[in-house]
Design a protein around this motif. Structure first.
Motif, short mmCIF file in Angstrom:
data_model
loop_
_atom_site.label_atom_id
_atom_site.label_comp_id
_atom_site.label_asym_id
_atom_site.label_seq_id
_atom_site.Cartn_x
_atom_site.Cartn_y
_atom_site.Cartn_z
N ILE A 4 0.86 -1.19 0.00
CA ILE A 4 0.00 0.00 0.00
C ILE A 4 0.89 1.24 0.00
O ILE A 4 1.71 1.44 0.91
N MET A 5 0.81 2.04 -1.08
CA MET A 5 1.64 3.22 -1.22
C MET A 5 1.01 4.42 -0.51
O MET A 5 -0.21 4.47 -0.31
N SER A 6 1.84 5.40 -0.19
CA SER A 6 1.36 6.61 0.46
C SER A 6 0.38 7.34 -0.46
O SER A 6 0.62 7.52 -1.64
N GLY A 7 -0.75 7.77 0.10
CA GLY A 7 -1.75 8.48 -0.68
C GLY A 7 -2.83 7.58 -1.21
O GLY A 7 -3.79 8.04 -1.80
N ASP A 8 -2.71 6.26 -1.01
CA ASP A 8 -3.73 5.34 -1.52
C ASP A 8 -4.92 5.23 -0.60
O ASP A 8 -5.91 4.60 -0.95
N GLN A 9 -4.82 5.81 0.61
CA GLN A 9 -5.91 5.68 1.57
C GLN A 9 -6.88 6.84 1.41
O GLN A 9 -6.50 8.00 1.48
N LYS A 10 -8.12 6.55 1.16
CA LYS A 10 -9.17 7.55 1.01
C LYS A 10 -10.11 7.46 2.19
O LYS A 10 -10.60 6.37 2.52
N VAL A 11 -10.35 8.57 2.83
CA VAL A 11 -11.21 8.57 4.01
C VAL A 11 -12.16 9.76 3.93
O VAL A 11 -11.90 10.75 3.25
N LEU A 12 -13.29 9.60 4.62
CA LEU A 12 -14.19 10.72 4.86
C LEU A 12 -13.87 11.28 6.23
O LEU A 12 -13.95 10.56 7.23
N LEU A 13 -13.48 12.53 6.27
CA LEU A 13 -13.01 13.13 7.50
C LEU A 13 -14.05 14.10 8.03
O LEU A 13 -14.45 15.03 7.34
N GLN A 19 -10.63 20.32 16.35
CA GLN A 19 -9.68 19.25 16.04
C GLN A 19 -8.64 19.72 15.03
O GLN A 19 -8.97 20.31 14.01
N TYR A 20 -7.36 19.44 15.31
CA TYR A 20 -6.28 19.81 14.39
C TYR A 20 -6.08 18.72 13.35
O TYR A 20 -6.24 17.52 13.64
N VAL A 21 -5.73 19.15 12.16
CA VAL A 21 -5.40 18.22 11.08
C VAL A 21 -4.05 18.63 10.48
O VAL A 21 -3.63 19.78 10.57
N LYS A 22 -3.38 17.63 9.88
CA LYS A 22 -2.09 17.86 9.25
C LYS A 22 -2.27 17.85 7.73
O LYS A 22 -2.84 16.91 7.18
N LEU A 23 -1.80 18.91 7.09
CA LEU A 23 -1.98 19.05 5.65
C LEU A 23 -0.62 19.07 4.95
O LEU A 23 0.30 19.78 5.38
N ASN A 24 -0.53 18.31 3.88
CA ASN A 24 0.65 18.33 3.01
C ASN A 24 0.19 18.86 1.65
O ASN A 24 -0.42 18.14 0.85
N VAL A 25 0.47 20.14 1.43
CA VAL A 25 0.01 20.79 0.20
C VAL A 25 1.21 20.96 -0.73
O VAL A 25 2.05 21.85 -0.51
N MET A 48 -14.29 19.30 1.77
CA MET A 48 -13.32 18.25 2.05
C MET A 48 -13.30 17.87 3.52
O MET A 48 -13.11 16.69 3.87
N PHE A 49 -13.49 18.83 4.43
CA PHE A 49 -13.29 18.56 5.85
C PHE A 49 -14.59 18.58 6.66
O PHE A 49 -14.56 18.65 7.88
N GLY A 61 -0.64 9.86 8.35
CA GLY A 61 -1.82 10.64 8.67
C GLY A 61 -1.85 12.03 8.06
O GLY A 61 -2.75 12.82 8.37
N TRP A 62 -0.91 12.35 7.20
CA TRP A 62 -0.93 13.64 6.52
C TRP A 62 -1.98 13.62 5.41
O TRP A 62 -2.03 12.68 4.61
N ILE A 63 -2.80 14.64 5.38
CA ILE A 63 -3.80 14.77 4.32
C ILE A 63 -3.13 15.42 3.12
O ILE A 63 -2.52 16.49 3.24
N LEU A 64 -3.22 14.76 1.97
CA LEU A 64 -2.49 15.18 0.79
C LEU A 64 -3.37 16.01 -0.13
O LEU A 64 -4.47 15.59 -0.48
N ILE A 65 -2.88 17.20 -0.49
CA ILE A 65 -3.57 18.05 -1.46
C ILE A 65 -2.58 18.36 -2.58
O ILE A 65 -1.52 18.94 -2.34
N ASP A 66 -2.94 17.96 -3.78
CA ASP A 66 -2.03 18.09 -4.92
C ASP A 66 -2.15 19.48 -5.56
O ASP A 66 -2.65 19.64 -6.67
N ARG A 67 -1.70 20.48 -4.80
CA ARG A 67 -1.65 21.85 -5.30
C ARG A 67 -0.36 22.49 -4.82
O ARG A 67 0.29 21.99 -3.90
#
Length: 301
Positions: A4-13, A19-25, A48-49, A61-67
């Motif tokens: 399982i590669m990074s970014g393959d996990q899709k979740v409804l958050l 609550q704090y979230v971690k973003l990787n933009v 999204m959130f 656990g980093w939420i990935l945004i491709d921008r």
């Protein structure tokens, strides 16, 4: 089993506003709260959130945004405060505008558009070429399909002192040239000559590449002890000749009848015709006075 590669996990958050979230933009990392991201209901981040869209996460656990993440911090500050200082350069504002549009943050996008409009360099209404030689003048006139108006203004060419009104009239001629060039820029080629001929202030009018009229605005005043140069402002004549050259626009070839009807030409001269230069009644009077003085000197009583 496949890894399982990074970014393959899709979740409804969906969580609490605090609550704090971690973003990787785009490789840049940000911490913020769900309350900040969902503060404006009509944005993509709110969707999204708030559990309406799936988000991608990596194994840490980093939420990935491709921008691009360069301006994401500005977006977060706008969501927090409702306003934010914009970048200084147009390039950065345009980049921020693209991100604001992508995340559907409408108010920020409108602020960026207003800033770009305000920072735009004013486009010139018209361009006036300055010529310095006869050859350059002929090239410009022959290359243009428009009729042409040329103003020669060279105050330094005067050999005598100016009359008291000459400076004001020089300025009026220049102001009229600017006014006409703004009004008829799309229809007439306007040219300023500041170095070429020896005239002080003179208007020339061209149709189909040929000079059809000329308005000379200078004359000599004979005083008792010396000569003075007078600059005049024949506004009506200049307007008339400008309107006359408009007859030469949108014509593919020279019209001999039109040239004959509109050009200020009279018979005489070496070549059979010479360009008529406007002179004032005062100049003719001065010429007559000069002849009388000459006769008195030659025939003393």
């Amino acid at each position: 089993e496949p890894r399982i590669m990074s970014g393959d996990q899709k979740v409804l958050l969906k969580g609490h506003a605090s609550q704090y979230v971690k973003l990787n933009v785009g490789g840049r990392l940000y911490y913020t709260t769900i309350g900040t991201l969902t503060k404006h209901n009509d944005t993509m981040l709110s969707a999204m959130f708030s559990g309406r869209m799936e988000v991608l996460t990596d194994s840490e656990g980093w939420i990935l945004i491709d921008r691009c993440g360069n301006h994401f911090g500005i977006l977060l500050n706008f969501l927090r405060d409702g306003s934010v200082p914009l970048p200084e350069t147009n390039k950065e504002i345009a980049e921020l505008l693209a991100e604001a549009k992508y995340y559907c943050i409408t108010e920020l996008a409108m602020s960026c558009e207003r800033a770009l409009y305000t920072h735009q360099e004013p486009k010139p209404i018209c361009r006036i070429p300055l010529i310095t030689s006869q050859k350059e003048e002929q090239l410009l006139i022959s290359a243009s399909s428009k009729p042409a108006v040329i103003l020669v203004v060279q105050r330094q060419n005067n050999k005598y002192s100016y009359t008291s009104t000459s400076d004001d009239n020089l300025l009026k001629n220049i102001e009229l040239f600017d006014k006409l060039s703004l009004r008829f820029n799309e229809r007439i080629l306007f040219i300023k000559d500041v170095i070429g001929p020896s005239e002080i202030c003179c208007w020339s009018f061209y149709g189909h590449g040929k000079k059809v009229a000329e308005v000379c605005c200078t004359s000599i005043v004979y005083a008792t002890d010396r000569k003075h140069t007078k600059v005049e402002f024949p506004e009506a004549r200049i307007y008339e000749e400008t309107l006359q050259v408009l007859l030469y626009e949108n014509r593919n070839a020279p019209d001999q009848e039109l040239l004959q009807a509109t050009s200020s030409v009279r018979a005489g001269g070496v070549s059979g015709a010479s360009m008529h230069q406007y002179t004032s009644d005062e100049e003719e009077e001065r010429t007559g006075l000069a002849r009388l003085r000459s006769n008195k000197r030659n025939n003393p009583t």
